[in-house]
Design a protein around this motif. Structure first.
Motif, PDB file in Angstrom:
ATOM      1  N   GLY A   1       0.873  -1.343   0.013  1.00 23.07           N
ATOM      2  CA  GLY A   1       0.135   0.010  -0.057  1.00 23.07           C
ATOM      3  C   GLY A   1       0.829   1.309   0.008  1.00 23.07           C
ATOM      4  N   GLN A   2       1.963   1.347   0.954  1.00 19.02           N
ATOM      5  CA  GLN A   2       2.772   2.473   0.998  1.00 19.02           C
ATOM      6  C   GLN A   2       3.390   2.686  -0.368  1.00 19.02           C
ATOM      7  OE1 GLN A   2       5.103   1.122   4.442  1.00 19.02           O
ATOM      8  NE2 GLN A   2       3.856   2.739   5.700  1.00 19.02           N
ATOM      9  N   SER A   3       3.855   1.614  -1.087  1.00 16.36           N
ATOM     10  CA  SER A   3       4.544   1.706  -2.225  1.00 16.36           C
ATOM     11  C   SER A   3       3.675   2.565  -3.557  1.00 16.36           C
ATOM     12  CB  SER A   3       5.448   0.436  -2.969  1.00 16.36           C
ATOM     13  OG  SER A   3       4.159  -0.240  -3.130  1.00 16.36           O
ATOM     14  N   ARG A   4       2.263   2.154  -3.339  1.00 13.50           N
ATOM     15  CA  ARG A   4       1.480   2.770  -4.370  1.00 13.50           C
ATOM     16  C   ARG A   4       0.895   4.132  -3.931  1.00 13.50           C
ATOM     17  NH1 ARG A   4       2.054  -2.186  -4.453  1.00 13.50           N
ATOM     18  NH2 ARG A   4       1.572  -3.537  -6.466  1.00 13.50           N
ATOM     19  N   VAL A   5       0.753   4.460  -2.678  1.00 14.55           N
ATOM     20  CA  VAL A   5       0.703   5.921  -2.421  1.00 14.55           C
ATOM     21  C   VAL A   5       1.873   6.796  -2.534  1.00 14.55           C
ATOM     22  CG1 VAL A   5       0.021   7.359  -0.234  1.00 14.55           C
ATOM     23  CG2 VAL A   5      -1.080   5.145  -0.693  1.00 14.55           C
ATOM     24  N   GLY A   6       3.057   6.356  -2.388  1.00 11.87           N
ATOM     25  CA  GLY A   6       4.223   7.264  -2.339  1.00 11.87           C
ATOM     26  C   GLY A   6       4.446   7.893  -3.836  1.00 11.87           C
ATOM     27  N   ALA A   7       3.859   7.160  -4.713  1.00 11.45           N
ATOM     28  CA  ALA A   7       4.190   7.708  -6.080  1.00 11.45           C
ATOM     29  C   ALA A   7       3.386   9.358  -6.349  1.00 11.45           C
ATOM     30  CB  ALA A   7       3.682   6.843  -7.242  1.00 11.45           C
ATOM     31  N   GLU A   8       3.752   9.966  -7.120  1.00 11.12           N
ATOM     32  CA  GLU A   8       3.290  11.225  -7.509  1.00 11.12           C
ATOM     33  C   GLU A   8       2.178  11.090  -8.462  1.00 11.12           C
ATOM     34  OE1 GLU A   8       3.397  14.455  -5.924  1.00 11.12           O
ATOM     35  OE2 GLU A   8       4.818  13.409  -4.381  1.00 11.12           O
ATOM     36  N   ARG A   9       0.877  11.209  -8.133  1.00 10.94           N
ATOM     37  CA  ARG A   9       0.045  11.107  -9.404  1.00 10.94           C
ATOM     38  C   ARG A   9      -1.506  11.495  -8.735  1.00 10.94           C
ATOM     39  NH1 ARG A   9       1.125   5.368  -9.181  1.00 10.94           N
ATOM     40  NH2 ARG A   9      -0.078   4.481  -7.415  1.00 10.94           N
ATOM     41  N   ALA A  10      -2.453  11.418  -9.597  1.00 10.78           N
ATOM     42  CA  ALA A  10      -3.744  11.760  -8.943  1.00 10.78           C
ATOM     43  C   ALA A  10      -4.418  10.865  -8.082  1.00 10.78           C
ATOM     44  CB  ALA A  10      -4.716  11.891 -10.452  1.00 10.78           C
ATOM     45  N   ALA A  11      -5.136  11.507  -7.398  1.00 15.62           N
ATOM     46  CA  ALA A  11      -5.499  10.667  -6.109  1.00 15.62           C
ATOM     47  C   ALA A  11      -6.396   9.735  -6.465  1.00 15.62           C
ATOM     48  CB  ALA A  11      -6.253  11.616  -4.922  1.00 15.62           C
ATOM     49  N   GLY A  12      -7.300   9.823  -7.415  1.00 21.08           N
ATOM     50  CA  GLY A  12      -7.957   8.749  -7.909  1.00 21.08           C
ATOM     51  C   GLY A  12      -7.305   7.540  -8.584  1.00 21.08           C
ATOM     52  N   ASP A  13      -6.204   7.906  -9.120  1.00 18.89           N
ATOM     53  CA  ASP A  13      -5.419   6.778  -9.697  1.00 18.89           C
ATOM     54  C   ASP A  13      -4.691   5.978  -8.652  1.00 18.89           C
ATOM     55  OD1 ASP A  13      -5.881   7.840 -12.409  1.00 18.89           O
ATOM     56  OD2 ASP A  13      -4.230   9.074 -12.388  1.00 18.89           O
TER      57      ASP A  13
ATOM     58  N   LEU B   1       0.032  -2.809  12.794  1.00 15.60           N
ATOM     59  CA  LEU B   1       0.382  -2.924  11.116  1.00 15.60           C
ATOM     60  C   LEU B   1      -1.017  -2.635  10.577  1.00 15.60           C
ATOM     61  CD1 LEU B   1       2.706  -5.751  11.166  1.00 15.60           C
ATOM     62  CD2 LEU B   1       3.216  -3.419  10.592  1.00 15.60           C
ATOM     63  N   GLN B   2      -2.139  -3.277  10.965  1.00 17.45           N
ATOM     64  CA  GLN B   2      -3.431  -3.283  10.151  1.00 17.45           C
ATOM     65  C   GLN B   2      -4.044  -1.743  10.331  1.00 17.45           C
ATOM     66  OE1 GLN B   2      -5.696  -6.293  12.174  1.00 17.45           O
ATOM     67  NE2 GLN B   2      -5.188  -7.819  10.618  1.00 17.45           N
ATOM     68  N   ARG B   3      -3.765  -1.125  11.672  1.00 21.91           N
ATOM     69  CA  ARG B   3      -4.275   0.190  11.904  1.00 21.91           C
ATOM     70  C   ARG B   3      -3.623   1.198  10.847  1.00 21.91           C
ATOM     71  NH1 ARG B   3      -4.491  -1.387  16.970  1.00 21.91           N
ATOM     72  NH2 ARG B   3      -2.447  -0.798  17.718  1.00 21.91           N
ATOM     73  N   ARG B   4      -2.067   0.964  10.670  1.00 18.95           N
ATOM     74  CA  ARG B   4      -1.426   1.850   9.746  1.00 18.95           C
ATOM     75  C   ARG B   4      -1.946   1.615   8.227  1.00 18.95           C
ATOM     76  NH1 ARG B   4       4.395   0.474  10.589  1.00 18.95           N
ATOM     77  NH2 ARG B   4       4.687   1.921   8.953  1.00 18.95           N
ATOM     78  N   TYR B   5      -2.495   0.270   8.070  1.00 24.53           N
ATOM     79  CA  TYR B   5      -2.883  -0.135   6.470  1.00 24.53           C
ATOM     80  C   TYR B   5      -4.253   0.793   6.256  1.00 24.53           C
ATOM     81  CZ  TYR B   5      -3.948  -2.800   2.358  1.00 24.53           C
ATOM     82  OH  TYR B   5      -4.349  -3.112   1.132  1.00 24.53           O
ATOM     83  N   VAL B   6      -4.875   0.702   7.290  1.00 23.91           N
ATOM     84  CA  VAL B   6      -6.377   1.374   7.128  1.00 23.91           C
ATOM     85  C   VAL B   6      -6.128   2.807   7.163  1.00 23.91           C
ATOM     86  CG1 VAL B   6      -8.520   2.003   8.515  1.00 23.91           C
ATOM     87  CG2 VAL B   6      -7.645  -0.475   8.455  1.00 23.91           C
TER      88      VAL B   6
END
Length: 195
Positions: free
Chosen positions: A76-88, A129-134
Motif C-alpha cells: 500500500g505504501q509503495s502505491r501511495v508514495g508515487a506522485e499522481r492523481a488521488a483517483g489513480d 500494522l493493520q491500523r497503519r494500513y487502514v
C-alpha cells in the motif's frame, strides 16, 4: 529462449513451505483443528522436526499474520508514495488488495478467522500494522473523494476490505473476471467508479 536459459524462480525455503502448508491447513480446518504432525506431514517431515523452524504452532500463526500485514502495508505504501492523481492512487490500491486476496485465499481466510488465536504480543503487532494500513486507505479515499469525512472513509475502507476479502468463498468466475468485478465494485462503493 531455450529451457536451459530461462530464469528459474527461487524455490521457497523450508520455512516458507511450512508456512504455506500451515496456511492451507488452518484455512481448511481451523487453527485448533490442525496439529503439528498434520503440518509436518503436509511438507514431508515429522511434526517434531518443525520445531527446528518454529518454536510452536502459535509462533507459525504469529509469523504468518504479521507477514500478511507487513506485505499489505508495504504494498500500500509503495502505491501511495508515487506522485499522481488521488483517483489513480485509489485505483492502484484497490487493484493491489484485490490481487493479494485472489492470489492468497488461504492467507485471507486465516487472517479473518484467527486473529483471536494470536498471542498477545503478536496480536498487538498485527493490529498496529493493520491500523497503519487502514489509515493509509483513509488518506487515499479522502484524497480521491474529498467530501468524505474521516469516520466515513474509515468505515468505507473496512467495508471494502470485507468485499474484497470475501474472494476465497467465490468460485464463479475466473481470476481475471473476478479481479475486474471486485475492483469495479470496490471503487463504486467508494464513490469512485473505474475510469
Amino acid at each position: 529462449m531455450s529451457p536451459a536459459a530461462e530464469p528459474v524462480a527461487d524455490k521457497p525455503s523450508r520455512r516458507e513451505q511450512i508456512l504455506a502448508a500451515a496456511a492451507e491447513l488452518f484455512a481448511r480446518h481451523g487453527f485448533h483443528g490442525v496439529g503439528i504432525d498434520d503440518i509436518g506431514s503436509a511438507v514431508g517431515i515429522s511434526g517434531p522436526a518443525l520445531y527446528r523452524h518454529f518454536r510452536s504452532k502459535d509462533a507459525m500463526l504469529g509469523e504468518m499474520l504479521t507477514a500478511i500485514s507487513e506485505v499489505l502495508l508495504d504494498g500500500g505504501q509503495s502505491r501511495v508514495g508515487a506522485e499522481r492523481a488521488a483517483g489513480d492512487t485509489l485505483q492502484d490500491l484497490v487493484r493491489f488488495h484485490v490481487d493479494f486476496a485472489l492470489d492468497n485465499p488461504a492467507l485471507i481466510t486465516v487472517q479473518e478467522r484467527n486473529l483471536g488465536n494470536l498471542t498477545d504480543p503478536d496480536r498487538r503487532k498485527v493490529r498496529a500494522l493493520q491500523r497503519r494500513y487502514v489509515e493509509l486507505w483513509v488518506e487515499v479515499i479522502r484524497g480521491a473523494v474529498p467530501a468524505t469525512e474521516e469516520p466515513s472513509a474509515r468505515a468505507a475502507a473496512h467495508a471494502v476490505f470485507g468485499l474484497i476479502n470475501s474472494t476465497p468463498h467465490s468460485r464463479h468466475l475466473d481470476r481475471a473476471q473476478m479481479a475486474d468485478l471486485l475492483a469495479g465494485m470496490a471503487l463504486g462503493a467508494l464513490g469512485h467508479g473505474p475510469r
